[in-house]
Design a protein around this motif. Sequence first.
Motif, PDB file in Angstrom:
ATOM      1  N   ARG A  28       0.885  -1.213  -0.125  1.00  0.00           N
ATOM      2  CA  ARG A  28      -0.021   0.077  -0.133  1.00  0.00           C
ATOM      3  C   ARG A  28       0.860   1.232  -0.030  1.00  0.00           C
ATOM      4  NH1 ARG A  28      -4.245   2.930   1.903  1.00  0.00           N
ATOM      5  NH2 ARG A  28      -3.278   3.216   4.092  1.00  0.00           N
ATOM      6  N   CYS A  29       2.045   1.096  -0.769  1.00  0.00           N
ATOM      7  CA  CYS A  29       2.735   2.403  -0.939  1.00  0.00           C
ATOM      8  C   CYS A  29       2.153   3.425  -1.769  1.00  0.00           C
ATOM      9  CB  CYS A  29       4.145   1.848  -1.730  1.00  0.00           C
ATOM     10  SG  CYS A  29       5.164   3.179  -1.790  1.00  0.00           S
ATOM     11  N   HIS A  30       2.344   4.717  -0.961  1.00  0.00           N
ATOM     12  CA  HIS A  30       1.721   5.754  -1.361  1.00  0.00           C
ATOM     13  C   HIS A  30       2.532   6.879  -1.009  1.00  0.00           C
ATOM     14  CE1 HIS A  30       0.329   5.123   2.731  1.00  0.00           C
ATOM     15  NE2 HIS A  30       0.153   6.622   2.816  1.00  0.00           N
ATOM     16  N   PRO A  31       2.431   8.095  -2.069  1.00  0.00           N
ATOM     17  CA  PRO A  31       3.342   9.410  -1.826  1.00  0.00           C
ATOM     18  C   PRO A  31       2.658  10.226  -0.345  1.00  0.00           C
ATOM     19  CG  PRO A  31       1.920   9.463  -3.732  1.00  0.00           C
ATOM     20  CD  PRO A  31       1.833   8.036  -3.306  1.00  0.00           C
ATOM     21  N   LEU A  32       3.339  10.909   0.196  1.00  0.00           N
ATOM     22  CA  LEU A  32       2.935  11.611   1.226  1.00  0.00           C
ATOM     23  C   LEU A  32       2.773  13.083   0.562  1.00  0.00           C
ATOM     24  CD1 LEU A  32       4.821   9.998   4.285  1.00  0.00           C
ATOM     25  CD2 LEU A  32       2.396   9.932   3.423  1.00  0.00           C
ATOM     26  N   HIS A  33       2.395  13.942   1.265  1.00  0.00           N
ATOM     27  CA  HIS A  33       2.000  15.282   0.904  1.00  0.00           C
ATOM     28  C   HIS A  33       2.121  16.180   2.163  1.00  0.00           C
ATOM     29  CE1 HIS A  33       0.542  13.829  -2.620  1.00  0.00           C
ATOM     30  NE2 HIS A  33      -0.261  13.113  -2.168  1.00  0.00           N
ATOM     31  N   GLY A  34       2.137  17.778   1.803  1.00  0.00           N
ATOM     32  CA  GLY A  34       2.364  18.599   2.903  1.00  0.00           C
ATOM     33  C   GLY A  34       3.880  18.707   3.297  1.00  0.00           C
ATOM     34  N   ASN A  35       3.876  18.788   4.619  1.00  0.00           N
ATOM     35  CA  ASN A  35       5.473  18.650   5.143  1.00  0.00           C
ATOM     36  C   ASN A  35       6.172  17.541   4.874  1.00  0.00           C
ATOM     37  OD1 ASN A  35       3.852  17.251   7.001  1.00  0.00           O
ATOM     38  ND2 ASN A  35       4.989  18.375   8.793  1.00  0.00           N
ATOM     39  N   MET A  36       5.507  16.505   4.457  1.00  0.00           N
ATOM     40  CA  MET A  36       6.158  15.234   4.212  1.00  0.00           C
ATOM     41  C   MET A  36       6.237  14.961   2.646  1.00  0.00           C
ATOM     42  SD  MET A  36       4.857  12.790   6.999  1.00  0.00           S
ATOM     43  CE  MET A  36       6.230  11.912   7.333  1.00  0.00           C
ATOM     44  N   ASP A  37       6.146  16.036   1.703  1.00  0.00           N
ATOM     45  CA  ASP A  37       6.261  15.805   0.461  1.00  0.00           C
ATOM     46  C   ASP A  37       7.616  15.373  -0.058  1.00  0.00           C
ATOM     47  OD1 ASP A  37       5.117  16.216  -2.306  1.00  0.00           O
ATOM     48  OD2 ASP A  37       6.366  17.927  -2.493  1.00  0.00           O
ATOM     49  N   GLY A  38       7.566  14.445  -0.899  1.00  0.00           N
ATOM     50  CA  GLY A  38       8.870  13.791  -1.340  1.00  0.00           C
ATOM     51  C   GLY A  38       9.184  12.356  -0.460  1.00  0.00           C
ATOM     52  N   TYR A  39       8.408  12.133   0.196  1.00  0.00           N
ATOM     53  CA  TYR A  39       8.339  11.102   1.112  1.00  0.00           C
ATOM     54  C   TYR A  39       7.260   9.861   0.726  1.00  0.00           C
ATOM     55  CZ  TYR A  39      11.990  13.364   4.182  1.00  0.00           C
ATOM     56  OH  TYR A  39      12.891  13.985   4.578  1.00  0.00           O
ATOM     57  N   TYR A  40       7.550   8.675   1.019  1.00  0.00           N
ATOM     58  CA  TYR A  40       6.360   7.744   0.587  1.00  0.00           C
ATOM     59  C   TYR A  40       6.236   6.922   1.881  1.00  0.00           C
ATOM     60  CZ  TYR A  40       7.527   8.902  -4.141  1.00  0.00           C
ATOM     61  OH  TYR A  40       7.448   9.638  -5.292  1.00  0.00           O
ATOM     62  N   SER A  53      12.316   7.369   1.497  1.00  0.00           N
ATOM     63  CA  SER A  53      12.574   8.202   0.553  1.00  0.00           C
ATOM     64  C   SER A  53      13.345   7.604  -0.632  1.00  0.00           C
ATOM     65  CB  SER A  53      13.022   9.447   0.962  1.00  0.00           C
ATOM     66  OG  SER A  53      14.334   9.170   1.502  1.00  0.00           O
ATOM     67  N   LYS A  54      13.528   8.367  -2.097  1.00  0.00           N
ATOM     68  CA  LYS A  54      14.569   7.685  -2.738  1.00  0.00           C
ATOM     69  C   LYS A  54      15.548   8.496  -3.226  1.00  0.00           C
ATOM     70  CE  LYS A  54      11.610   9.429  -6.717  1.00  0.00           C
ATOM     71  NZ  LYS A  54      11.072   9.192  -7.972  1.00  0.00           N
ATOM     72  N   ASP A  55      16.396   7.861  -3.708  1.00  0.00           N
ATOM     73  CA  ASP A  55      17.784   8.711  -4.057  1.00  0.00           C
ATOM     74  C   ASP A  55      17.768   8.547  -5.424  1.00  0.00           C
ATOM     75  OD1 ASP A  55      20.060   9.901  -4.145  1.00  0.00           O
ATOM     76  OD2 ASP A  55      21.336   8.461  -3.448  1.00  0.00           O
ATOM     77  N   CYS A  61      18.611   3.347  -4.459  1.00  0.00           N
ATOM     78  CA  CYS A  61      18.775   3.374  -3.200  1.00  0.00           C
ATOM     79  C   CYS A  61      17.497   4.074  -2.447  1.00  0.00           C
ATOM     80  CB  CYS A  61      19.915   4.373  -2.536  1.00  0.00           C
ATOM     81  SG  CYS A  61      20.147   4.448  -0.759  1.00  0.00           S
ATOM     82  N   ALA A  62      16.822   3.324  -1.715  1.00  0.00           N
ATOM     83  CA  ALA A  62      15.572   3.744  -0.938  1.00  0.00           C
ATOM     84  C   ALA A  62      16.153   3.786   0.650  1.00  0.00           C
ATOM     85  CB  ALA A  62      14.607   2.677  -1.006  1.00  0.00           C
ATOM     86  N   ARG A  63      15.946   4.896   1.305  1.00  0.00           N
ATOM     87  CA  ARG A  63      16.244   5.181   2.623  1.00  0.00           C
ATOM     88  C   ARG A  63      15.069   4.848   3.426  1.00  0.00           C
ATOM     89  NH1 ARG A  63      19.590  10.362   3.231  1.00  0.00           N
ATOM     90  NH2 ARG A  63      19.092   9.725   0.877  1.00  0.00           N
ATOM     91  N   VAL A  64      15.001   4.138   4.601  1.00  0.00           N
ATOM     92  CA  VAL A  64      14.064   4.240   5.609  1.00  0.00           C
ATOM     93  C   VAL A  64      14.373   5.397   6.358  1.00  0.00           C
ATOM     94  CG1 VAL A  64      13.301   2.768   7.497  1.00  0.00           C
ATOM     95  CG2 VAL A  64      13.929   1.529   5.356  1.00  0.00           C
ATOM     96  N   GLU A  65      13.284   6.129   6.543  1.00  0.00           N
ATOM     97  CA  GLU A  65      13.391   7.512   7.153  1.00  0.00           C
ATOM     98  C   GLU A  65      12.908   7.296   8.650  1.00  0.00           C
ATOM     99  OE1 GLU A  65      14.988  10.073   6.099  1.00  0.00           O
ATOM    100  OE2 GLU A  65      15.199   9.641   4.234  1.00  0.00           O
TER     101      GLU A  65
END
Length: 71
Positions: A28-40, A53-55, A61-65
């Motif tokens: 259920r991967c989905h993009p985030l918005h607002g102050n978390m824009d650029g994260y999934y 996030s992606k590089d 490279c995916a980074r677990v934030e």
Amino acid sequence: MAELIHHRIAEIKSSDSIEQMVQFMIGRCHPLHGNMDGYYAMDLEHPYRLIISKDGKKLLCARVENIEDYH
């Protein structure tokens, strides 16, 4: 939850891109918005999510934030 985290990491490793994961709803991967824009986010045990996030454009490279309940 540790088992599910390992499963999500395996899904990330086997995917070509985050966009592919979003398109096919892998974890259920989905993009985030607002102050978390650029994260999934990917589902874990409710209400927790695996934040990644992606590089670059490809999933080289995916980074677990974080693991959090951002709701």
